[in-house]
Enzyme design. Structure first.
Site, PDB file in Angstrom:
ATOM      1  N   GLY A   1     -31.045 118.532  57.570  1.00 10.07           N
ATOM      2  CA  GLY A   1     -31.462 118.546  56.170  1.00 10.07           C
ATOM      3  C   GLY A   1     -30.251 118.339  55.262  1.00 10.07           C
TER       4      GLY A   1
ATOM      5  N   PHE B   1     -24.737 121.316  48.528  1.00  8.98           N
ATOM      6  CA  PHE B   1     -23.285 121.196  48.718  1.00  8.98           C
ATOM      7  C   PHE B   1     -22.888 120.368  49.932  1.00  8.98           C
ATOM      8  CE2 PHE B   1     -24.070 125.117  46.397  1.00  8.98           C
ATOM      9  CZ  PHE B   1     -23.227 124.953  45.308  1.00  8.98           C
TER      10      PHE B   1
ATOM     11  N   LYS C   1     -24.635 125.199  57.463  1.00  8.86           N
ATOM     12  CA  LYS C   1     -24.568 124.537  56.158  1.00  8.86           C
ATOM     13  C   LYS C   1     -23.102 124.204  55.916  1.00  8.86           C
ATOM     14  CE  LYS C   1     -28.456 126.367  53.579  1.00  8.86           C
ATOM     15  NZ  LYS C   1     -28.871 127.047  52.375  1.00  8.86           N
TER      16      LYS C   1
ATOM     17  N   TYR D   1     -31.247 129.846  63.401  1.00  6.10           N
ATOM     18  CA  TYR D   1     -31.904 128.545  63.309  1.00  6.10           C
ATOM     19  C   TYR D   1     -33.425 128.732  63.240  1.00  6.10           C
ATOM     20  CZ  TYR D   1     -33.231 123.756  64.226  1.00  6.10           C
ATOM     21  OH  TYR D   1     -33.784 122.502  64.117  1.00  6.10           O
TER      22      TYR D   1
ATOM     23  N   GLU E   1     -36.707 126.824  63.718  1.00  8.64           N
ATOM     24  CA  GLU E   1     -37.143 125.579  64.366  1.00  8.64           C
ATOM     25  C   GLU E   1     -38.130 124.764  63.535  1.00  8.64           C
ATOM     26  OE1 GLU E   1     -37.112 128.524  65.594  1.00  8.64           O
ATOM     27  OE2 GLU E   1     -36.092 128.570  67.516  1.00  8.64           O
ATOM     28  N   ASN E   2     -38.983 125.420  62.783  1.00 10.42           N
ATOM     29  CA  ASN E   2     -40.025 124.661  62.067  1.00 10.42           C
ATOM     30  C   ASN E   2     -39.667 124.284  60.635  1.00 10.42           C
ATOM     31  OD1 ASN E   2     -42.089 124.162  63.979  1.00 10.42           O
ATOM     32  ND2 ASN E   2     -42.494 126.356  64.021  1.00 10.42           N
ATOM     33  N   GLY E   3     -38.425 124.501  60.257  1.00  8.19           N
ATOM     34  CA  GLY E   3     -37.955 124.052  58.944  1.00  8.19           C
ATOM     35  C   GLY E   3     -38.654 124.753  57.789  1.00  8.19           C
ATOM     36  N   SER E   4     -38.713 124.069  56.643  1.00  8.56           N
ATOM     37  CA  SER E   4     -39.236 124.739  55.458  1.00  8.56           C
ATOM     38  C   SER E   4     -40.767 124.778  55.483  1.00  8.56           C
ATOM     39  CB  SER E   4     -38.736 124.070  54.184  1.00  8.56           C
ATOM     40  OG  SER E   4     -39.101 122.731  54.218  1.00  8.56           O
TER      41      SER E   4
ATOM     42  N   ASP F   1     -36.363 132.098  42.736  1.00 13.42           N
ATOM     43  CA  ASP F   1     -36.815 130.763  43.149  1.00 13.42           C
ATOM     44  C   ASP F   1     -37.682 130.872  44.397  1.00 13.42           C
ATOM     45  OD1 ASP F   1     -37.149 128.073  43.054  1.00 13.42           O
ATOM     46  OD2 ASP F   1     -35.152 127.568  43.814  1.00 13.42           O
TER      47      ASP F   1
HETATM   48  P1  AMP Z   1     -31.183 124.474  51.765  1.00 11.45           P
HETATM   49  O1  AMP Z   1     -29.963 123.885  51.265  1.00 11.45           O
HETATM   50  O2  AMP Z   1     -31.045 125.883  52.207  1.00 11.45           O
HETATM   51  O3  AMP Z   1     -32.370 124.282  50.855  1.00 11.45           O
HETATM   52  O4  AMP Z   1     -31.545 123.642  53.104  1.00 11.45           O
HETATM   53  C1  AMP Z   1     -31.926 122.289  53.110  1.00 11.45           C
HETATM   54  C2  AMP Z   1     -32.809 121.995  54.284  1.00 11.45           C
HETATM   55  O5  AMP Z   1     -32.133 122.272  55.503  1.00 11.45           O
HETATM   56  C3  AMP Z   1     -34.061 122.889  54.334  1.00 11.45           C
HETATM   57  O6  AMP Z   1     -35.102 122.340  53.577  1.00 11.45           O
HETATM   58  C4  AMP Z   1     -34.376 122.915  55.808  1.00 11.45           C
HETATM   59  O7  AMP Z   1     -35.133 121.779  56.175  1.00 11.45           O
HETATM   60  C5  AMP Z   1     -33.013 122.835  56.458  1.00 11.45           C
HETATM   61  N1  AMP Z   1     -32.547 124.194  56.784  1.00 11.45           N
HETATM   62  C6  AMP Z   1     -31.850 125.034  56.009  1.00 11.45           C
HETATM   63  N2  AMP Z   1     -31.597 126.174  56.656  1.00 11.45           N
HETATM   64  C7  AMP Z   1     -32.142 126.059  57.862  1.00 11.45           C
HETATM   65  C8  AMP Z   1     -32.222 126.921  59.001  1.00 11.45           C
HETATM   66  N3  AMP Z   1     -31.718 128.138  59.001  1.00 11.45           N
HETATM   67  N4  AMP Z   1     -32.869 126.480  60.082  1.00 11.45           N
HETATM   68  C9  AMP Z   1     -33.420 125.252  60.087  1.00 11.45           C
HETATM   69  N5  AMP Z   1     -33.373 124.389  59.064  1.00 11.45           N
HETATM   70  C10 AMP Z   1     -32.743 124.788  57.956  1.00 11.45           C
END
Ligand code: AMP
Length: 981
Positions: free
Chosen positions: A642, A646, A667, A715, A717-720, A760
């Site tokens: 994703g 940043f 990240k 982690y 696995e199924n994302g958002s 949010d």
């Molecule tokens: P964020 O910057 O936290 O909004 O993350 C951007 C995208 O990265 C999210 O919409 C998710 O698809 C993916 N993502 C963030 N954190 C995780 C995580 N802990 N596990 C899996 N995917 C993640």
């Protein structure tokens, strides 16, 4: 048939006698037994026609009856007797049969066939012409030795007259008739008898004599066989018992009655075919292959039920095919069945040391309805291979085995422990096919859990101004107890002013108390997971004030003690003021620390309080206080999953020394960042690092000492959640959705308890793992909103995700846990509509105005009424009326416990009470589509124009309304705008 023959009338009288004889010859021999045969079976004792040779009956006197040979219509030779001495006087001619054995007959029948001349047809008769003859009989035990005829011993049976006689004169057109007469004789008792025919001057030809008796024949009736039976008594019926045919069984004793006429009457009772046999052609015959009969009865053999076969004849039941079974209590008529497949979609909702397991019915029930579920709990160390059964004190609600519902709650697990649950669907044949049994496995790790309350507190000693207490460690400490918090206050003060003490061990002395005063006291333990629940209130009293009775020495001691206690308290209060001024955010690390809160205004958190990293002068200090620094060499990046504000978000693995490798999300902070960006980036880690909850994304650590700077989290696995729901549209059960929502609410309760306002909360900021556990993510303050593409600048500056944000937060930036509750309501709507965009493509301005005027989103399709009510409660304009997250969790828990309530949908029941809806959109109670909803929004005048666009569902709404910008215009002057759609 009897054949008549015309006779010429030109013969002379003398010739007539001769002619008569000749005629008798020709007619007798051509006269068959044309009369109908007796209906009932008979047994002949004598049949003159059957004799091939001479009969040699006794004729007396010799010139009387005469034996003559002839042939019948088949030209079979027969013997007849005739006499015609009509021209002479005083005739007495006897003809006696041979001895006839009676056998078993009691009543016999004599059938005579004869012809007789009409006396008038004989001209010039000189003698005494007769038209009858007599029939006699004589019973004897044996045949007479001498052939002498003794007339006086015979008994007369009857005088026999002809029904038809014939007249010689008109033989040409008369029909010669053969007479048949039957006479009954009996009852007879001796072994045999003779018959005799007496002629007293008639012209008679005896064509045949048959002597017989009647008999009930051998017969099978109702599967019972009845033997040939001769009626014994001429008056009554003979009762005969039947015997069951082969392979049958008597149900009720079979009986029948044999009538004197040889007829079977009144069948009573019956026999039934044995198992494996059915009735065919009055017999019990074996079932054919492929058929079976399991019980005695008259039913036919049945076809083998599905998945069973019978290869041989006479099957009592059909054997099951391979891998199919029949339970002991299954009837033979039931299809063979097999164990069910494994339950599907097992999800776990972990709450500290409890877990709710929920699953769907197996795809294949094995063909049975007696399905139940069993949950096996295993505690695992180092992966699923080293598991042992859970401790016996782990509790299952309602129970672990024989569950009829598809959910169970497991409580009293150990904190921070791996468990594996095997959920098995079973049915009545699972016990027979152990090798075929399948179960679903779900592995979980319990979270940190606060300790259970202290339950046993003992008073050790009391004095005028102190009380010493000790207590037992909580039953479930769920970790190492760091210290205990002892809170006490004067009973009459009613908690308006209280004192808090920290104790390292299980005892404490409360000093500086008032004499002769009742105090209430509560204790709670603290572990790394935070404080546990408080004990119940215990009441203690100090000793009475006996200062007046004390010696002056004692009173001096008391005075010193009191003044030093007051001094200590003053010092503590002073210390508290200083500490709270300068170090309000840092955690107290001193044991036995004592804090005093006047009037109880200070918030006493149930667990730790969130510390805003922005209050640190040096934010990197905050990062290192709350997040673990990781060595970059422990992290392996696999792929990009994703994009964040940043930099990229990657998946990878983290392997810490002496720990198991785990999947993580990484990240990264993109190159060329500014200091401010770095601070903001790491602020999220500083916030996340303070949380420890199963529904909050867990921070594993940060990399700040090398580049790229990274935040490492568990982690998911199924994302958002929003994209996950869109991908699995309409694929979850209500209870699964509620399970997810409950997790999110539980995470939010934890955040609000810690004093953290998310600002949010939306489906896009919830992450979902492989067990469908939802966790709140995206922490930060201004950054979050800068980062969020949904956030828009308000008139007062600052970016806000308008559709998810409470009106007061939009209007004057009043962000609180209550505004988070509003967002939770929107998130709830998103979940129940599988990721639909709130307010579809309405502009932000339209949304603000509509919400301000009291309009609310309609219920998503098939949304349970209880959930829509919860949404409406979250969207109360007055923020204090919105439910607290604690309340939301308990509402959802109730729904999970009573899944039946989810069946009542908002679209089909009357809409729950909601002030705003009632005020302005009461028609909304039956909105099914966006169109309906718009109708409800005072757009009735334009309905026609609008419906002309032909939208009927929420799906089409975004397209049709993309050009629509100003909702205000639509509300005040709607028609022109609708035409623009
Ligand atoms: P964020 O910057 O936290 O909004 O993350 C951007 C995208 O990265 C999210 O919409 C998710 O698809 C993916 N993502 C963030 N954190 C995780 C995580 N802990 N596990 C899996 N995917 C993640």
């Amino acid at each position: 048939m009897f054949f008549p023959l015309p006779i010429s009338t030109s013969f002379s009288f003398l010739c007539l006698l001769l002619l008569h004889r000749l005629l008798l010859h020709s007619y007798i021999f051509s006269s068959p037994l044309s009369l109908p045969q007796p209906v009932f079976p008979t047994v002949n004792l004598l049949d003159s026609k059957a004799s091939q040779g001479e009969l040699r009956w006794l004729s007396y006197p010799l010139h009387g009856w005469e034996e003559i040979s002839g042939v019948d219509e088949h030209y079979t030779p027969i013997r007849t007797f005739q006499v015609c001495n009509v021209m002479e006087f005083s005739q007495n001619n006897w003809l006696r049969t041979n001895w006839i054995s009676r056998r078993s007959a009691v009543k016999i029948y004599v059938e005579l066939k004869f012809t007789l001349r009409d006396c008038n047809s004989i001209p010039l008769v000189l003698g005494t012409c007769k038209e009858t003859f007599n029939l006699w009989y004589l019973e004897t035990e044996e045949r007479e030795q001498e052939s002498r005829f003794r007339e006086h011993q015979f008994s007369k049976i009857d005088t026999i007259a002809a029904d038809e006689s014939f007249t010689q004169m008109d033989l040409g057109d008369r029909i010669l008739k053969l007479n048949t007469e039957v006479r009954e004789v009996g009852p007879m008792s001796k072994k045999g008898f003779y018959l005799a025919f007496q002629d007293v001057g008639a012209c008679v030809a005896l064509v045949s004599v048959r002597v017989y008796f009647k008999m009930c024949p051998l017969i099978v009736r109702n599967l019972a066989s009845f033997p040939e039976t001769v009626p014994t008594d001429s008056q009554s019926l003979v009762e005969v018992r039947g015997s069951c045919v082969n392979h049958s069984k008597e149900e009720e004793s079979p009986r029948m009655y044999c009538s004197t006429e040889g007829e079977w009457l009144v069948p009573i009772g019956k026999c039934l075919c044995n198992p494996g046999y059915e009735e065919r052609a009055s017999a019990c015959q074996m079932c054919r292959p492929g058929f079976y009969k399991s019980a005695v009865g008259n039913a036919e053999c049945s076809k083998c039920p599905p998945h069973s076969v019978s290869h041989h004849e006479g099957a009592l039941s059909c054997a099951c095919e391979k891998n199919y079974f029949r339970a002991d209590e299954d009837p033979a008529s039931m299809a063979c069945t097999r164990p069910p497949s494994a339950p599907r979609n097992v999800i776990s909702v972990i709450n500290e040391t409890s877990v709710i397991l929920d699953w769907s019915w197996p795809e294949d029930t094995g063909g049975r309805r007696d399905l139940f579920f069993t949950v096996l709990c295993k505690r695992c160390v180092g992966g699923v291979l080293r598991c042992e059964p859970c401790r016996s004190n782990v509790r299952f609600l309602p129970w672990a085995a024989g569950l009829r519902n598809t959910t169970v709650t497991v409580t009293d697990l150990l904190a921070h422990t791996n468990y594996t649950f095997e959920v098995e669907a079973q049915n009545g044949v699972s016990g027979m096919a152990v090798a075929m049994r399948q179960y679903a496995v779900v592995s979980i790790t319990t979270n940190q859990a606060a300790p259970s309350p202290v339950t046993v507190i003992r008073k050790e000693s009391t004095s005028r101004n102190s009380i010493s207490l000790s207590w037992l460690e909580p039953e479930r400490p769920n970790g190492i107890i760091l210290d205990y918090e002892v809170k006490y206050y004067e009973k009459q003060e009613q908690e308006t002013s209280y004192t808090i003490l920290r104790a390292k061990g299980c005892n404490v002395t409360l000093s500086g108390l008032k004499a002769d005063t009742a105090y209430l006291l509560q204790i709670r333990a603290r572990t790394a997971a935070g404080y546990g629940a408080s004990s119940r209130s215990f009441e203690f009293e100090t000793s009475p004030d006996s200062a007046f009775s004390m010696s002056s020495e004692n009173s001096q001691v008391v005075l010193i003690a009191v003044s030093s206690a007051v001094a200590i308290i003053l010092l503590i209060v002073l210390l508290y003021v200083v500490i709270s001024r300068f170090c309000c955010h840092s955690k107290s690390k001193h044991p036995d620390e004592k804090r005093h809160f006047g009037n109880g205004h200070l918030r006493l958190p149930g667990i730790r309080t969130y510390v805003d990293p922005h209050t640190y002068e040096d934010p990197s200090q905050a990062v290192h206080e709350f997040a673990k620094e990781l060595d970059a060499s422990c992290i392996a990046i696999d792929k990009v999953v994703g994009a964040g504000e940043f930099g990229e978000v990657c998946s990878g693995r983290l392997k810490l020394p002496s720990k198991k490798e785990m999947c993580v999300a990484i990240k990264t902070l993109k190159a060329g960042y500014t200091d401010k960006q770095r601070r903001e980036f790491l602020a999220e880690a500083s916030i996340m690092g303070q949380f420890d909850h199963p529904n909050i994304i867990r921070l594993e650590g940060v990399v700040t000492r090398s580049k790229p700077v990274m935040i490492v989290t568990e982690y998911m696995e199924n994302g958002s959640l929003d994209s996950f729901l869109r991908k699995h549209d309409a694929q979850f059960t209500g209870i699964q959705l509620v399970g997810m929502l409950r997790g999110i609410a539980s995470g939010m309760k934890y955040l609000s308890d810690m004093g953290y306002v998310h600002r949010d909360l939306a489906a896009r900021n919830i992450l979902v793992n492989s067990n469908l556990v939802c966790k709140v993510s995206d922490f930060g303050l201004s950054r979050v909103l800068e980062d969020d593409p949904e956030a828009a600048y308000t008139t007062r500056g600052g970016k806000i995700p308008i559709r998810w944000t409470a009106p007061e937060a939009i209007a004057y930036r009043k962000f609180t846990s209550s505004s988070d509750a509003w967002s939770y309501g929107i998130l709830l709507w998103e979940v129940m509509s599988y990721g639909e965009r709130p307010y579809w493509e309405m502009s932000n301005q339209d949304v603000i105005k509509a919400v301000d005027e009291g309009y609310r989103l309609p219920p998503p399709m098939d949304c349970p009424a209880a959930l829509y009510q919860l949404m409406l409660d979250c969207w109360q304009k007055e923020r204090n009326n919105r439910p607290k997250f604690e309340h939301i969790v308990s509402i959802l828990d109730k729904l999970i416990r009573n899944p039946g309530t989810l069946k009542i949908t908002a679209n089909t029941t009357s809409r729950p009470t909601n002030q705003l809806l009632e005020q302005s959109t009461s028609e909304a109670t039956s909105w099914d589509t966006v169109g309906d909803w718009m109708d409800g929004m005072r757009t009735l005048p334009c309905k026609e124009a609008f419906s002309g666009v032909c939208y009927s569902s929420c799906d089409t709404m975004p397209k049709t309304s993309t050009e629509h910008r100003d909702f205000q215009v639509l509300l005040s002057n709607p028609c022109p705008e609708f035409r623009a759609f």
